[in-house]
Enzyme design. Structure first.
Site, PDB file in Angstrom:
ATOM      1  N   PHE A 150       0.856  -1.184   0.000  1.00  0.00           N
ATOM      2  CA  PHE A 150       0.000   0.000   0.000  1.00  0.00           C
ATOM      3  C   PHE A 150       0.898   1.243   0.000  1.00  0.00           C
ATOM      4  O   PHE A 150       1.892   1.288   0.728  1.00  0.00           O
ATOM      5  CB  PHE A 150      -0.867  -0.043   1.269  1.00  0.00           C
ATOM      6  CG  PHE A 150      -2.018   0.901   1.258  1.00  0.00           C
ATOM      7  CD1 PHE A 150      -3.138   0.636   0.498  1.00  0.00           C
ATOM      8  CD2 PHE A 150      -1.985   2.050   2.019  1.00  0.00           C
ATOM      9  CE1 PHE A 150      -4.221   1.500   0.502  1.00  0.00           C
ATOM     10  CE2 PHE A 150      -3.059   2.923   2.029  1.00  0.00           C
ATOM     11  CZ  PHE A 150      -4.180   2.649   1.260  1.00  0.00           C
ATOM     12  N   ASP A 158       2.252  -5.089   8.901  1.00  0.00           N
ATOM     13  CA  ASP A 158       1.035  -4.282   8.759  1.00  0.00           C
ATOM     14  C   ASP A 158      -0.130  -5.273   8.664  1.00  0.00           C
ATOM     15  O   ASP A 158      -0.175  -6.109   7.756  1.00  0.00           O
ATOM     16  CB  ASP A 158       1.163  -3.423   7.489  1.00  0.00           C
ATOM     17  CG  ASP A 158      -0.099  -2.624   7.166  1.00  0.00           C
ATOM     18  OD1 ASP A 158      -1.188  -3.006   7.622  1.00  0.00           O
ATOM     19  OD2 ASP A 158       0.009  -1.643   6.414  1.00  0.00           O
ATOM     20  N   TYR A 206     -10.885   0.188  11.165  1.00  0.00           N
ATOM     21  CA  TYR A 206     -12.102   0.584  10.441  1.00  0.00           C
ATOM     22  C   TYR A 206     -12.495  -0.422   9.361  1.00  0.00           C
ATOM     23  O   TYR A 206     -13.518  -0.259   8.713  1.00  0.00           O
ATOM     24  CB  TYR A 206     -11.953   1.981   9.820  1.00  0.00           C
ATOM     25  CG  TYR A 206     -10.625   2.257   9.164  1.00  0.00           C
ATOM     26  CD1 TYR A 206     -10.307   1.717   7.933  1.00  0.00           C
ATOM     27  CD2 TYR A 206      -9.680   3.049   9.796  1.00  0.00           C
ATOM     28  CE1 TYR A 206      -9.080   1.964   7.340  1.00  0.00           C
ATOM     29  CE2 TYR A 206      -8.456   3.310   9.217  1.00  0.00           C
ATOM     30  CZ  TYR A 206      -8.149   2.764   7.988  1.00  0.00           C
ATOM     31  OH  TYR A 206      -6.936   2.997   7.417  1.00  0.00           O
ATOM     32  N   LYS A 207     -11.665  -1.465   9.147  1.00  0.00           N
ATOM     33  CA  LYS A 207     -12.020  -2.459   8.132  1.00  0.00           C
ATOM     34  C   LYS A 207     -12.807  -3.580   8.812  1.00  0.00           C
ATOM     35  O   LYS A 207     -13.962  -3.396   9.158  1.00  0.00           O
ATOM     36  CB  LYS A 207     -10.750  -2.964   7.450  1.00  0.00           C
ATOM     37  CG  LYS A 207      -9.952  -1.865   6.732  1.00  0.00           C
ATOM     38  CD  LYS A 207      -8.737  -2.444   6.043  1.00  0.00           C
ATOM     39  CE  LYS A 207      -7.806  -1.380   5.505  1.00  0.00           C
ATOM     40  NZ  LYS A 207      -8.366  -0.612   4.386  1.00  0.00           N
ATOM     41  N   ARG A 262     -12.643  -5.500  -6.348  1.00  0.00           N
ATOM     42  CA  ARG A 262     -12.276  -6.107  -5.060  1.00  0.00           C
ATOM     43  C   ARG A 262     -13.542  -6.385  -4.255  1.00  0.00           C
ATOM     44  O   ARG A 262     -14.394  -5.506  -4.109  1.00  0.00           O
ATOM     45  CB  ARG A 262     -11.398  -5.098  -4.328  1.00  0.00           C
ATOM     46  CG  ARG A 262     -10.405  -5.677  -3.373  1.00  0.00           C
ATOM     47  CD  ARG A 262      -9.462  -4.602  -2.870  1.00  0.00           C
ATOM     48  NE  ARG A 262     -10.119  -3.522  -2.162  1.00  0.00           N
ATOM     49  CZ  ARG A 262      -9.601  -2.859  -1.123  1.00  0.00           C
ATOM     50  NH1 ARG A 262      -8.417  -3.199  -0.665  1.00  0.00           N
ATOM     51  NH2 ARG A 262     -10.237  -1.864  -0.552  1.00  0.00           N
TER      52      ARG A 262
END
Ligand SMILES: Cc1ncc(COP(=O)(O)O)c(C=O)c1O
Length: 410
Positions: A125, A196, A221-222, A369
């Site tokens: 990322f 991560d 938050y995922k 996705r």
């Protein structure tokens, strides 16, 4: 190919099916984007309202003492710890993921003063790459950051490598790396390992203790459903506590913040990584969101997640042969909780699906996705999502002129 009736039967036998009631989701919506932003839970809403009304409005400043606000980062950290296999006292909720990575990179570099290289994954990322590069420049000694092909890690692990930073689940492809195996190889080369866990926490079982992980950070938050911009968390293995320094010291990471001492003395344990006043409302939102995991094991979640992603792959390949390239690994050990499909018109396809109430997302340049969250998704949802995908392509809905311009958030 399994039928809709087969999927209804799978839902009837699913021990997690009732968990959907914990979430605030519009009837009929098929939400396949919990890998980007998890939905609101009823507990989160209640916890936030209680924080506002019972703690802030009523208690005002007294609530720092009476409502446990000061201890929120470690209290909720301890609550999150079992989801990653950490022990009490090893997890802190604070800041956001990129900031926590910055703290851990600089802190870890001090622990390998004779070494001068940080390795990262070129496909990681972008935020991770930006922050690693920038911290390497600011380390106080010459450090070079090398973004490599992660498959060549073993060749790159020379005696000059201080730290390796990898994301456990690839955000684009959903590929999951071997946590224990990679960590062991990095340790074998005398380097430290920073993971991560953005796309892993709450999605796949993790055992940082068994894998002997040094440091990790993630977001909430995922798959943890703590809300947009929710705080991150960091993990510091106990053997490094009191050893690794927080490079951004602040008053609340001090051993005695309310003595207002001129000289900085870090607090014991993971509390030393606190810099500023905790975002109490946001941390309590996470506390509420974690209720959805009470009484469920990550192994149960994993078993259903694999069943959902297997079903999705099977149905897409049966109903739309040759239309997409599957970029997510088929092998279970290398697959996390998302499926990514490559298509040159991916953006329009995702937008057309969203218009039909099937929410996935697009990752440039050409990836559709889809995230599968076992706590609120059923097998019929997967079946219906694929039927919508078939309809989008059959009717060329993805070529609608409205999708010619991309939204800022894709
Ligand atoms: C793998 C990965 N790393 C880092 C980040 C950045 O997180 P934050 O915005 O909390 O800093 C994200 C965000 O989605 C991510 O997916």
């Amino acid at each position: 190919m399994r039928t809709r009736d087969d999927c209804l039967e799978l839902d009837r036998r699913d021990g997690l099916a009732a968990r959907r009631d914990a979430f605030v989701l519009a009837p009929g919506l098929i939400y396949l984007d919990g890998n980007s932003l998890g939905p609101l839970t009823r507990s989160t809403r209640e916890r936030v309202v209680a924080t506002l009304d019972d703690e802030w409005a009523t208690g005002l400043v007294r609530s720092w003492n009476t409502a446990g606000w000061m201890a929120a980062p470690t209290r909720v950290g301890d609550r999150l710890a079992p989801l990653i296999g950490a022990r009490p006292g090893e997890v802190l909720v604070a800041d956001t993921l990129t900031i926590l990575l910055a703290k851990l990179i600089l802190g870890a570099l001090d622990l390998r003063p004779e070494r001068s290289v940080v390795l990262g994954d070129a496909a990681n990322f972008h935020s991770d790459l930006y922050v690693a590069e920038a911290m390497a420049r600011r380390a106080g000694r010459p450090i070079s950051f090398r973004a490599i092909d992660r498959d060549t890690l073993d060749d790159e692990l020379g005696e000059d490598v201080a730290l390796v930073m990898l994301t456990h689940v690839d955000y684009r492809t959903g590929e999951m790396l071997d946590l224990a195996g990679v960590t062991a190889r990095v340790h074998g080369a005398g380097a430290l390992m920073l993971w991560d866990f953005a796309h892993s926490t709450g999605a796949v079982p993790l055992d940082v203790t068994a894998a002997d992980v040094d440091f990790a950070a993630g977001c909430t938050y995922k798959y943890l459903n703590a809300g947009p911009g929710a705080p991150g968390f960091l993990y510091v293995r106990d053997r490094f506590q009191g050893v690794i320094e927080n490079p951004l010291p602040g008053w609340l990471g001090h051993a005695r913040p309310f003595d207002f001492e001129r000289r900085y003395e870090p607090a014991a344990g993971v509390q030393a990584f606190v810099t500023s006043s905790p975002s109490v409302i946001a941390i309590n939102a996470l506390d509420g969101a974690l209720d959805a995991f009470d009484g469920v094991t990550m192994d149960e979640i994993r078993a259903k997640s694999l069943a959902l992603t297997d079903l999705f792959i099977e149905l897409v390949e049966a109903r739309l042969p040759g239309a997409f390239t599957l970029v997510t690994p088929r092998e279970h050990v290398r697959r996390a909780s998302q499926v990514s499909l490559r298509h040159e018109e991916a953006y329009g396809i995702i937008q057309a699906l969203i218009a039909r109430g099937v929410v996935g997302d697009f990752r440039a340049p050409d990836v559709c996705r889809f995230g599968f969250t076992p706590l609120y998704l059923g097998f019929v949802d997967v079946y219906d999502a694929v039927e919508h995908l078939v309809a989008v392509l059959e009717r060329a809905e993805h070529r609608d002129a409205a999708y010619a311009t991309r939204n800022p958030v894709t």
